[in-house]
Design a protein around this motif. Structure first.
Motif, PDB file in Angstrom:
ATOM      1  N   GLU A  48       0.831  -1.197   0.000  1.00 39.13           N
ATOM      2  CA  GLU A  48       0.000   0.000   0.000  1.00 39.13           C
ATOM      3  C   GLU A  48       0.870   1.254   0.000  1.00 39.13           C
ATOM      4  O   GLU A  48       1.989   1.247   0.528  1.00 39.13           O
ATOM      5  CB  GLU A  48      -0.912   0.012   1.231  1.00 39.13           C
ATOM      6  N   VAL A  49       0.352   2.321  -0.597  1.00 38.25           N
ATOM      7  CA  VAL A  49       1.116   3.564  -0.711  1.00 38.25           C
ATOM      8  C   VAL A  49       0.939   4.377   0.568  1.00 38.25           C
ATOM      9  O   VAL A  49       0.352   5.465   0.605  1.00 38.25           O
ATOM     10  CB  VAL A  49       0.693   4.352  -1.968  1.00 38.25           C
ATOM     11  N   ARG A  50       1.434   3.797   1.658  1.00 41.15           N
ATOM     12  CA  ARG A  50       1.391   4.439   2.972  1.00 41.15           C
ATOM     13  C   ARG A  50       2.684   4.140   3.708  1.00 41.15           C
ATOM     14  O   ARG A  50       3.107   2.987   3.805  1.00 41.15           O
ATOM     15  CB  ARG A  50       0.214   3.922   3.800  1.00 41.15           C
ATOM     16  N   TYR A  51       3.318   5.184   4.228  1.00 44.32           N
ATOM     17  CA  TYR A  51       4.573   5.008   4.956  1.00 44.32           C
ATOM     18  C   TYR A  51       4.395   4.034   6.126  1.00 44.32           C
ATOM     19  O   TYR A  51       5.231   3.148   6.339  1.00 44.32           O
ATOM     20  CB  TYR A  51       5.071   6.353   5.495  1.00 44.32           C
ATOM     21  N   GLY A  52       3.316   4.214   6.875  1.00 44.57           N
ATOM     22  CA  GLY A  52       3.090   3.349   8.027  1.00 44.57           C
ATOM     23  C   GLY A  52       2.906   1.897   7.642  1.00 44.57           C
ATOM     24  O   GLY A  52       3.344   0.995   8.361  1.00 44.57           O
ATOM     25  N   PHE A  53       2.259   1.666   6.520  1.00 44.46           N
ATOM     26  CA  PHE A  53       2.089   0.291   6.036  1.00 44.46           C
ATOM     27  C   PHE A  53       3.443  -0.321   5.704  1.00 44.46           C
ATOM     28  O   PHE A  53       3.714  -1.473   6.043  1.00 44.46           O
ATOM     29  CB  PHE A  53       1.190   0.291   4.801  1.00 44.46           C
ATOM     30  N   VAL A  54       4.296   0.461   5.050  1.00 46.05           N
ATOM     31  CA  VAL A  54       5.634  -0.022   4.676  1.00 46.05           C
ATOM     32  C   VAL A  54       6.430  -0.416   5.917  1.00 46.05           C
ATOM     33  O   VAL A  54       7.105  -1.450   5.943  1.00 46.05           O
ATOM     34  CB  VAL A  54       6.381   1.039   3.859  1.00 46.05           C
ATOM     35  N   ASP A  55       6.343   0.417   6.969  1.00 47.54           N
ATOM     36  CA  ASP A  55       7.085   0.131   8.204  1.00 47.54           C
ATOM     37  C   ASP A  55       6.780  -1.261   8.734  1.00 47.54           C
ATOM     38  O   ASP A  55       7.682  -1.968   9.211  1.00 47.54           O
ATOM     39  CB  ASP A  55       6.718   1.161   9.287  1.00 47.54           C
ATOM     40  N   GLY A  56       5.513  -1.665   8.668  1.00 46.20           N
ATOM     41  CA  GLY A  56       5.142  -2.978   9.182  1.00 46.20           C
ATOM     42  C   GLY A  56       5.267  -4.083   8.169  1.00 46.20           C
ATOM     43  O   GLY A  56       5.700  -5.189   8.499  1.00 46.20           O
ATOM     44  N   CYS A  57       4.918  -3.779   6.914  1.00 45.90           N
ATOM     45  CA  CYS A  57       4.814  -4.824   5.896  1.00 45.90           C
ATOM     46  C   CYS A  57       6.157  -5.337   5.407  1.00 45.90           C
ATOM     47  O   CYS A  57       6.367  -6.553   5.317  1.00 45.90           O
ATOM     48  CB  CYS A  57       4.004  -4.285   4.717  1.00 45.90           C
ATOM     49  N   VAL A  58       7.061  -4.435   5.058  1.00 46.33           N
ATOM     50  CA  VAL A  58       8.292  -4.860   4.396  1.00 46.33           C
ATOM     51  C   VAL A  58       9.151  -5.771   5.280  1.00 46.33           C
ATOM     52  O   VAL A  58       9.602  -6.834   4.831  1.00 46.33           O
ATOM     53  CB  VAL A  58       9.080  -3.649   3.867  1.00 46.33           C
ATOM     54  N   PRO A  59       9.392  -5.425   6.558  1.00 42.18           N
ATOM     55  CA  PRO A  59      10.131  -6.380   7.405  1.00 42.18           C
ATOM     56  C   PRO A  59       9.436  -7.731   7.529  1.00 42.18           C
ATOM     57  O   PRO A  59      10.102  -8.773   7.590  1.00 42.18           O
ATOM     58  CB  PRO A  59      10.199  -5.656   8.758  1.00 42.18           C
ATOM     59  N   LYS A  60       8.089  -7.720   7.544  1.00 33.67           N
ATOM     60  CA  LYS A  60       7.363  -8.994   7.630  1.00 33.67           C
ATOM     61  C   LYS A  60       7.557  -9.824   6.369  1.00 33.67           C
ATOM     62  O   LYS A  60       7.645 -11.063   6.441  1.00 33.67           O
ATOM     63  CB  LYS A  60       5.880  -8.728   7.867  1.00 33.67           C
ATOM     64  N   LEU A  61       7.617  -9.166   5.211  1.00 30.24           N
ATOM     65  CA  LEU A  61       7.851  -9.905   3.970  1.00 30.24           C
ATOM     66  C   LEU A  61       9.231 -10.551   3.971  1.00 30.24           C
ATOM     67  O   LEU A  61       9.388 -11.690   3.526  1.00 30.24           O
ATOM     68  CB  LEU A  61       7.703  -8.976   2.765  1.00 30.24           C
ATOM     69  N   TRP A  62      10.229  -9.811   4.458  1.00 26.63           N
ATOM     70  CA  TRP A  62      11.575 -10.392   4.554  1.00 26.63           C
ATOM     71  C   TRP A  62      11.574 -11.597   5.493  1.00 26.63           C
ATOM     72  O   TRP A  62      12.182 -12.631   5.207  1.00 26.63           O
ATOM     73  CB  TRP A  62      12.575  -9.350   5.036  1.00 26.63           C
ATOM     74  N   ALA A  63      10.889 -11.461   6.635  1.00 25.75           N
ATOM     75  CA  ALA A  63      10.851 -12.561   7.604  1.00 25.75           C
ATOM     76  C   ALA A  63      10.072 -13.760   7.068  1.00 25.75           C
ATOM     77  O   ALA A  63      10.466 -14.917   7.268  1.00 25.75           O
ATOM     78  CB  ALA A  63      10.221 -12.071   8.911  1.00 25.75           C
ATOM     79  N   LYS A  64       8.987 -13.489   6.351  1.00 23.55           N
ATOM     80  CA  LYS A  64       8.135 -14.563   5.843  1.00 23.55           C
ATOM     81  C   LYS A  64       8.804 -15.350   4.724  1.00 23.55           C
ATOM     82  O   LYS A  64       8.793 -16.587   4.729  1.00 23.55           O
ATOM     83  CB  LYS A  64       6.811 -13.969   5.345  1.00 23.55           C
ATOM     84  N   TYR A  65       9.387 -14.627   3.759  1.00 23.20           N
ATOM     85  CA  TYR A  65       9.899 -15.287   2.564  1.00 23.20           C
ATOM     86  C   TYR A  65      11.405 -15.522   2.589  1.00 23.20           C
ATOM     87  O   TYR A  65      11.903 -16.350   1.821  1.00 23.20           O
ATOM     88  CB  TYR A  65       9.531 -14.472   1.324  1.00 23.20           C
ATOM     89  N   GLN A  66      12.148 -14.786   3.404  1.00 30.49           N
ATOM     90  CA  GLN A  66      13.604 -14.888   3.459  1.00 30.49           C
ATOM     91  C   GLN A  66      14.200 -14.923   2.050  1.00 30.49           C
ATOM     92  O   GLN A  66      14.903 -15.868   1.671  1.00 30.49           O
ATOM     93  CB  GLN A  66      14.013 -16.125   4.257  1.00 30.49           C
ATOM     94  N   PRO A  67      13.916 -13.895   1.266  1.00 27.54           N
ATOM     95  CA  PRO A  67      14.308 -13.920  -0.153  1.00 27.54           C
ATOM     96  C   PRO A  67      15.809 -13.807  -0.377  1.00 27.54           C
ATOM     97  O   PRO A  67      16.520 -13.120   0.363  1.00 27.54           O
ATOM     98  CB  PRO A  67      13.580 -12.694  -0.730  1.00 27.54           C
ATOM     99  N   ASP A  68      16.257 -14.481  -1.416  1.00 26.39           N
ATOM    100  CA  ASP A  68      17.631 -14.314  -1.891  1.00 26.39           C
ATOM    101  C   ASP A  68      17.736 -13.082  -2.788  1.00 26.39           C
ATOM    102  O   ASP A  68      18.828 -12.542  -2.977  1.00 26.39           O
ATOM    103  CB  ASP A  68      18.078 -15.547  -2.679  1.00 26.39           C
ATOM    104  N   LEU A  69      16.609 -12.679  -3.354  1.00 30.14           N
ATOM    105  CA  LEU A  69      16.554 -11.498  -4.208  1.00 30.14           C
ATOM    106  C   LEU A  69      15.202 -10.834  -4.023  1.00 30.14           C
ATOM    107  O   LEU A  69      14.166 -11.500  -4.061  1.00 30.14           O
ATOM    108  CB  LEU A  69      16.727 -11.886  -5.680  1.00 30.14           C
ATOM    109  N   THR A  70      15.222  -9.520  -3.782  1.00 28.76           N
ATOM    110  CA  THR A  70      13.988  -8.744  -3.674  1.00 28.76           C
ATOM    111  C   THR A  70      14.024  -7.615  -4.693  1.00 28.76           C
ATOM    112  O   THR A  70      15.002  -6.858  -4.746  1.00 28.76           O
ATOM    113  CB  THR A  70      13.816  -8.152  -2.266  1.00 28.76           C
ATOM    114  N   ILE A  71      12.981  -7.502  -5.491  1.00 28.26           N
ATOM    115  CA  ILE A  71      12.862  -6.392  -6.435  1.00 28.26           C
ATOM    116  C   ILE A  71      11.530  -5.695  -6.182  1.00 28.26           C
ATOM    117  O   ILE A  71      10.463  -6.294  -6.327  1.00 28.26           O
ATOM    118  CB  ILE A  71      12.934  -6.864  -7.898  1.00 28.26           C
TER     119      ILE A  71
END
Length: 202
Positions: A48-71
Motif C-alpha cells: 500500500e502507498v502508505r509510509y506506516g504500512f511499509v514500516d510494518g509490511c516490508v520487514p514482515k515480507l523479509w521474515a516470511k519469505y527470506q528472499p535471496d533477491l527482492t525487487i
C-alpha cells in the motif's frame, strides 16, 4: 546454486495512478512458468502507498519469505525507461501518502545511514538488459533519484533491513503508462540477470 527465493512487489493505487501498473506488471508474471524455467520460488506481493504500512509490511515480507533477491517495482511520472534505482535516503519524505500522512520529521522510522546503496551491479544490469531487452522500446537506465516518496521509503526499508540486504535488493521505477504484460517480460529478464550476479558472488 540451489532453488532461490525471489520476492517481487508492486504498489497499490494512489492519486494519479488509480490502477497502478507496477502491481499489474508484477502480478502478470507467470509464476509457475518462471519458477520452472529459473529454478526459483517466486513470491508476488502488493504494498500500500502508505509510509506506516511499509514500516510494518516490508520487514514482515523479509521474515516470511527470506528472499535471496527482492525487487520492488513502482511507477514514476515523466520517465520513458526502466529506472534502476541505485540508492535510498533516510530523510526528505515531505510528500503525504494516501492516508495524508508523512513520516515524523520527514525521516525514515529506522535508524540507519543517511544514504544506503544497493550492492547489485546496476551498470552491468543496465548493459546486459539493454543488449537483450524483451521489449525493444523499453531500455534500462541507472538512476540516483528514487523520488523521496513511498517508493524510496520502501527501498530504504529493505536496504537497511539486514547486513546482507543491499547485496540482493533492487528498486525499479517504470513509466506510468506501461503495458503490464511488457513489464512482466522485462521483470522476468531482470530477475534472470540478477540471479546470474548472485550466482557469481556466492
Amino acid at each position: 546454486m540451489g532453488t532461490k527465493r525471489v520476492l517481487l512487489t508492486g504498489f497499490g493505487p494512489f492519486p494519479g495512478a488509480e490502477t497502478n501498473v507496477s502491481w499489474e506488471g508484477v502480478k502478470s508474471l507467470n509464476k509457475e512458468e518462471i519458477e520452472n524455467e529459473l529454478d526459483i520460488n517466486l513470491f508476488q506481493e502488493q504494498i500500500e502507498v502508505r509510509y506506516g504500512f511499509v514500516d510494518g509490511c516490508v520487514p514482515k515480507l523479509w521474515a516470511k519469505y527470506q528472499p535471496d533477491l527482492t525487487i520492488h517495482v513502482g511507477v514514476k511520472p515523466g520517465i520513458t525507461t526502466l529506472a534502476l534505482e541505485s540508492q535510498a535516503s533516510r530523510e526528505g519524505y515531505d510528500r503525504v501518502d494516501t492516508a495524508f500522512s508523512c513520516p515524523v520529521e520527514q525521516k525514515h522510522s529506522c535508524d540507519g545511514p543517511e544514504v544506503i546503496r544497493t550492492e547489485l551491479s546496476l551498470k552491468e544490469l543496465e548493459e546486459q538488459f539493454n543488449k537483450s531487452s524483451p521489449v525493444e522500446e523499453l531500455k534500462a537506465e541507472v538512476s540516483i533519484d528514487a523520488g523521496k516518496y513511498v517508493c524510496e521509503y520502501t527501498y530504504y526499508t529493505s536496504l537497511v533491513h539486514g547486513p546482507h540486504c543491499p547485496q540482493r535488493t533492487l528498486f525499479i521505477h517504470i513509466p506510468v503508462n506501461s503495458c503490464p504484460k511488457q513489464i512482466a517480460l522485462c521483470l522476468e529478464h531482470m530477475v534472470r540477470i540478477c540471479l546470474q550476479q548472485l550466482k557469481r558472488s556466492s
